[in-house]
Design a protein around this motif. Sequence first.
Motif, PDB file in Angstrom:
ATOM      1  N   UNK A  26       0.805  -1.224   0.000  1.00 56.25           N
ATOM      2  CA  UNK A  26       0.000   0.000   0.000  1.00 56.25           C
ATOM      3  C   UNK A  26       0.836   1.270   0.000  1.00 56.25           C
ATOM      4  N   UNK A  27       2.138   1.136   0.234  1.00 55.57           N
ATOM      5  CA  UNK A  27       2.980   2.319   0.380  1.00 55.57           C
ATOM      6  C   UNK A  27       2.992   3.228  -0.854  1.00 55.57           C
ATOM      7  N   UNK A  28       3.099   2.729  -2.094  1.00 58.95           N
ATOM      8  CA  UNK A  28       3.066   3.644  -3.244  1.00 58.95           C
ATOM      9  C   UNK A  28       1.776   4.447  -3.338  1.00 58.95           C
ATOM     10  N   UNK A  29       0.649   3.788  -3.100  1.00 62.56           N
ATOM     11  CA  UNK A  29      -0.615   4.516  -3.139  1.00 62.56           C
ATOM     12  C   UNK A  29      -0.712   5.557  -2.036  1.00 62.56           C
ATOM     13  N   UNK A  30      -0.230   5.215  -0.846  1.00 58.49           N
ATOM     14  CA  UNK A  30      -0.260   6.168   0.267  1.00 58.49           C
ATOM     15  C   UNK A  30       0.598   7.386  -0.046  1.00 58.49           C
ATOM     16  N   UNK A  31       1.786   7.148  -0.631  1.00 56.16           N
ATOM     17  CA  UNK A  31       2.663   8.266  -0.968  1.00 56.16           C
ATOM     18  C   UNK A  31       2.019   9.172  -2.018  1.00 56.16           C
ATOM     19  N   UNK A  32       1.373   8.571  -3.012  1.00 56.15           N
ATOM     20  CA  UNK A  32       0.725   9.375  -4.051  1.00 56.15           C
ATOM     21  C   UNK A  32      -0.417  10.200  -3.478  1.00 56.15           C
ATOM     22  N   UNK A  33      -1.223   9.588  -2.607  1.00 62.96           N
ATOM     23  CA  UNK A  33      -2.334  10.328  -2.008  1.00 62.96           C
ATOM     24  C   UNK A  33      -1.817  11.477  -1.146  1.00 62.96           C
ATOM     25  N   UNK A  34      -0.805  11.205  -0.350  1.00 61.18           N
ATOM     26  CA  UNK A  34      -0.251  12.254   0.500  1.00 61.18           C
ATOM     27  C   UNK A  34       0.371  13.369  -0.328  1.00 61.18           C
ATOM     28  N   UNK A  35       1.128  13.002  -1.363  1.00 59.77           N
ATOM     29  CA  UNK A  35       1.811  14.013  -2.155  1.00 59.77           C
ATOM     30  C   UNK A  35       0.886  14.823  -3.034  1.00 59.77           C
TER      31      UNK A  35
END
Length: 318
Positions: free
Chosen positions: A41-50
């Motif tokens: 889930x880390x790539x999706x979390x980073x994209x949402x946060x960024x």
Amino acid sequence: MTATLNSETEAVIVPRRAGHRRRPPKPRRPGLLKFGYWWWALPGIIMVLGIHYVATTVGGFFAFTNWTGIGSFDIVGFDNFRKIFADPTKIAALGNTLFLAFGSVILSNVAGLAIAVGLNRVLKTRYILRTLFFMPVVLSPLATSYIWKFVFQFDGPLNILLRAAGLGDLARPWLADPTWAIWTVLIVVVWQNIGFAMVIYMAGLAAVPVEVEEAAAIDGANIWQRFLHVTVPAIRPAIAIATTLGLVNGLRIFDQIMALTGGGPANATATLATEVYKQAFSLGNFGYGAALALLLTVIILVFAVVQQRVGQGRNAEN
């Protein structure tokens, strides 16, 4: 004697297994497994946060500055917001935003619910009709808006049909008329959102028990009474979802307005979204445009939260 020997031999050859149990396997430690899930889930979390949160936070910061998009800037506090509420054109844009949002939500949900109820019955052509009604949702808003722009032109098909029907007095430049331009935009938005509401309501209608409707019909309830007292209470979650999503999308309408009228004539169709684009990217007032964007974000959050609270309260009462 022989029986005794046989029993002893049997006891020696085939020993009893009473009391012998297999030990259960040791449970795995969930720490590493859960950490592996986080890696997925880390790539999706980073994209949402960024893309969402970091960008919104940075834009919110520039709303309190006089930055032009290039060079240095100064922090001006709430001056941008004072200018917004002191400008009659921005107040008019806020009114147009609320008008299009609530108008599109009401009309598209009423029409979508009516179509969903009609197609929920056993019809041979219901699958084809569902596809036809849902097709505008998947089409590009810009492409469909340009088609409607051709329809609403002074020498377009709509006015040609009015003149052919003897209603030439009703023909007018729809997109250039300050009174009717906002209504043409509303028609296009509603036309494109009906299919989305229809799909949500059809999913809600699929969960309505047929036995309850049949019992109400046996008790003497007519179609309208069954719809109000059986169908509507059963699809309240679908109504909450459709109205919330429709309201959020209605508050940030942009593509249809830019393609049809560009915010004109005389700012008659300007909304907060179009004013954000105009101030930030056309006029170079990035700080002022960021303040308009922050105001629009706050309005969307307030209405979304209120709508969700109202929907949850009604569901709890039921």
